[in-house]
Scaffold this active site. Structure first.
Site, PDB file in Angstrom:
ATOM      1  N   LYS A   1      12.774  -6.128  -4.042  1.00 28.07           N
ATOM      2  CA  LYS A   1      13.658  -5.444  -3.093  1.00 28.07           C
ATOM      3  C   LYS A   1      14.978  -6.186  -2.941  1.00 28.07           C
ATOM      4  O   LYS A   1      16.014  -5.562  -2.703  1.00 28.07           O
ATOM      5  CB  LYS A   1      12.974  -5.249  -1.737  1.00 28.07           C
TER       6      LYS A   1
ATOM      7  N   LYS B   1       6.231   0.958 -10.852  1.00 26.41           N
ATOM      8  CA  LYS B   1       5.496   1.742  -9.849  1.00 26.41           C
ATOM      9  C   LYS B   1       6.285   2.983  -9.398  1.00 26.41           C
ATOM     10  O   LYS B   1       7.510   2.904  -9.250  1.00 26.41           O
ATOM     11  CB  LYS B   1       5.257   0.814  -8.649  1.00 26.41           C
TER      12      LYS B   1
ATOM     13  N   LYS C   1       8.921   5.860  -3.447  1.00 30.64           N
ATOM     14  CA  LYS C   1       9.711   6.909  -2.803  1.00 30.64           C
ATOM     15  C   LYS C   1      11.172   6.527  -2.654  1.00 30.64           C
ATOM     16  O   LYS C   1      12.015   7.385  -2.415  1.00 30.64           O
ATOM     17  CB  LYS C   1       9.095   7.331  -1.464  1.00 30.64           C
TER      18      LYS C   1
HETATM   19  P1  ATP Z   1       9.244   2.305  -0.544  1.00 29.29           P
HETATM   20  O1  ATP Z   1       9.721   2.817  -1.867  1.00 29.29           O
HETATM   21  O2  ATP Z   1       9.932   2.900   0.641  1.00 29.29           O
HETATM   22  O3  ATP Z   1       9.145   0.792  -0.490  1.00 29.29           O
HETATM   23  P2  ATP Z   1       6.655   2.959  -1.405  1.00 29.29           P
HETATM   24  O4  ATP Z   1       6.706   4.370  -1.908  1.00 29.29           O
HETATM   25  O5  ATP Z   1       6.690   1.869  -2.408  1.00 29.29           O
HETATM   26  O6  ATP Z   1       7.792   2.799  -0.339  1.00 29.29           O
HETATM   27  P3  ATP Z   1       4.777   3.234   0.807  1.00 29.29           P
HETATM   28  O7  ATP Z   1       4.892   4.706   0.802  1.00 29.29           O
HETATM   29  O8  ATP Z   1       5.319   2.503   1.973  1.00 29.29           O
HETATM   30  O9  ATP Z   1       5.369   2.637  -0.561  1.00 29.29           O
HETATM   31  O10 ATP Z   1       3.281   2.777   0.572  1.00 29.29           O
HETATM   32  C1  ATP Z   1       2.232   3.209   1.358  1.00 29.29           C
HETATM   33  C2  ATP Z   1       0.930   2.890   0.686  1.00 29.29           C
HETATM   34  O11 ATP Z   1       0.863   3.551  -0.571  1.00 29.29           O
HETATM   35  C3  ATP Z   1       0.726   1.403   0.353  1.00 29.29           C
HETATM   36  O12 ATP Z   1      -0.631   1.094   0.586  1.00 29.29           O
HETATM   37  C4  ATP Z   1       1.019   1.290  -1.117  1.00 29.29           C
HETATM   38  O13 ATP Z   1       0.288   0.265  -1.745  1.00 29.29           O
HETATM   39  C5  ATP Z   1       0.577   2.649  -1.616  1.00 29.29           C
HETATM   40  N1  ATP Z   1       1.387   3.045  -2.765  1.00 29.29           N
HETATM   41  C6  ATP Z   1       2.725   3.242  -2.773  1.00 29.29           C
HETATM   42  N2  ATP Z   1       3.154   3.577  -4.006  1.00 29.29           N
HETATM   43  C7  ATP Z   1       2.049   3.611  -4.782  1.00 29.29           C
HETATM   44  C8  ATP Z   1       1.825   3.897  -6.172  1.00 29.29           C
HETATM   45  N3  ATP Z   1       2.817   4.215  -6.967  1.00 29.29           N
HETATM   46  N4  ATP Z   1       0.563   3.852  -6.638  1.00 29.29           N
HETATM   47  C9  ATP Z   1      -0.467   3.543  -5.829  1.00 29.29           C
HETATM   48  N5  ATP Z   1      -0.332   3.251  -4.516  1.00 29.29           N
HETATM   49  C10 ATP Z   1       0.905   3.273  -3.996  1.00 29.29           C
END
Ligand code: ATP
Ligand code: LTN
Length: 330
Positions: free
Chosen positions: A114, A196, A199
């Site tokens: 980040k 990964k 969002k």
């Molecule tokens: P941001 O991009 O805003 O940092 P994010 O999309 O990476 O957010 P969150 O939506 O905050 O992540 O994650 C919520 C939950 O979903 C967490 O437990 C995270 O480990 C899981 N998660 C997020 N992205 C993935 C992914 N691509 N695959 C599996 N699990 C995920």
């Protein structure tokens, strides 16, 4: 009667949830909520570690709560709330900051990633983000934390900090375990399958949002980056196709080997179309429920208020024990 084990998990209100957070985390929250005593928190304090527009943050907060309910979390059975409504999170976070080493935080992969993406705003909150996460978990004497693979390192840190605190002050915190699903723990970007799905990715084609229409979902899967040998097989050398197989397996409840067999003679075009259709079909009913919930923001706010009240009562018990053990005048 024995007490049910406790689950805590959180999701940031930084946008619409993706297929990744659904498969890696939220779908398990729904399954586990039948058996465990659960708290699911929209972690808006974590969200501001990256600059947020106030109107958007408020909108995405409510949106996220509505998604959690639409995806099957029942506010009568689980505690659903906004992190900023329970001040104990910020209080315990400060205290735990004093028990976390900079050397530990320096190793955190999410901070490194980040800060590389937000070079103009590498703030202290982003650095101590995992400490606030540890506070979230430890406040509720959590036994298990269902998350995606990317959060494993943060849960390990939480365990280390809790163990350190307990060693000094006695058994104050329950040491939590991570719950990471065997399939779907890391759904990859559709445009760069070695990263990964996230969002906050700027490339809209990289990510399936749960709000995407059927057409959009199908188009995004058609454009998904894969290799060119046209053979549907799960393998380390084929990250794009392996990711699509994982998604298809999660959507249909089939084993990866079964999915490979189904598409053995199909070629990528037909396979991508089938994955897109399976995902679109799966998320459509959630979208309808989400729209219904969003039409009544007052009810959403009332659900959050009831959740915060229950969460605060539980958090206060741990926080008082912590303050007493540290030696604050009580
Ligand atoms: P941001 O991009 O805003 O940092 P994010 O999309 O990476 O957010 P969150 O939506 O905050 O992540 O994650 C919520 C939950 O979903 C967490 O437990 C995270 O480990 C899981 N998660 C997020 N992205 C993935 C992914 N691509 N695959 C599996 N699990 C995920
Ligand atoms: N860091 C997590 C969100 C999060 C969380 C938590 C998850 C904040 N607090 C406590 C589990 C338990 C993320 O980025 N997805």
């Amino acid at each position: 009667m024995t007490q049910r084990k406790r689950i805590f998990s959180g999701i940031q209100s930084t946008g619409i949830p993706t297929l990744g957070s659904f498969l890696g985390a939220i779908s398990n929250w729904e399954k586990l909520s039948a058996e465990y005593d659960c708290l699911f928190c929209v972690v808006d304090l974590h969200a501001i570690t990256v600059r947020q527009d106030p109107k958007e943050l408020r909108k995405y907060g409510r949106e996220m709560l509505a998604w959690l309910i639409a995806l099957g979390l029942d506010p009568e059975k689980s505690i659903l709330y906004y992190q900023s409504h329970v001040s104990a999170h910020a209080e315990l976070s400060w205290i735990l900051n004093c028990f976390t080493y900079m050397g530990e935080l320096n190793r955190m992969a999410q901070f490194k990633m980040k800060s590389a993406k937000n070079e103009e705003n590498i703030n202290a909150g982003l650095y101590s983000y995992p400490v606030l996460q540890a506070a979230d978990i430890l406040l509720y004497q959590t036994n298990m934390v269902p998350v995606g693979e990317d959060q494993r390192q943060h849960i390990e840190l939480c365990r280390d900090v809790a163990g350190r605190f307990n060693k000094i002050y006695g058994d104050i915190f329950t040491i939590p375990d991570a719950y990471i699903p065997p399939v779907g723990a890391k759904i990859m970007s559709l445009q760069n399958p070695t990263e990964k799905m996230s969002k906050s990715d700027d490339n809209l084609n990289a990510c399936i949002y749960l709000s995407d229409s059927t057409d959009t979902v199908i188009k995004k899967f058609k454009r998904a980056v894969t290799d060119s040998d046209n053979f549907v097989k799960f393998s380390e050398e084929k990250p794009g196709i392996s990711n699509l197989l994982t998604i298809y397996a999660c959507m249909t409840g089939k084993k990866i080997a079964e999915c490979e067999a189904t598409f053995a003679d199909a070629g990528y075009g037909a396979f991508k179309q089938a994955v897109g259709e399976a995902v679109a079909q799966n998320i459509a009913p959630y979208q309808a429920e989400h729209a219904r919930l969003m039409s009544d923001p007052a009810e959403l706010d009332a659900i959050a208020a009831r959740g915060a009240e229950k969460a605060a009562a539980s958090a206060e018990k741990t926080l008082s024990k912590v303050k007493e053990s540290i030696g604050f005048v009580i």
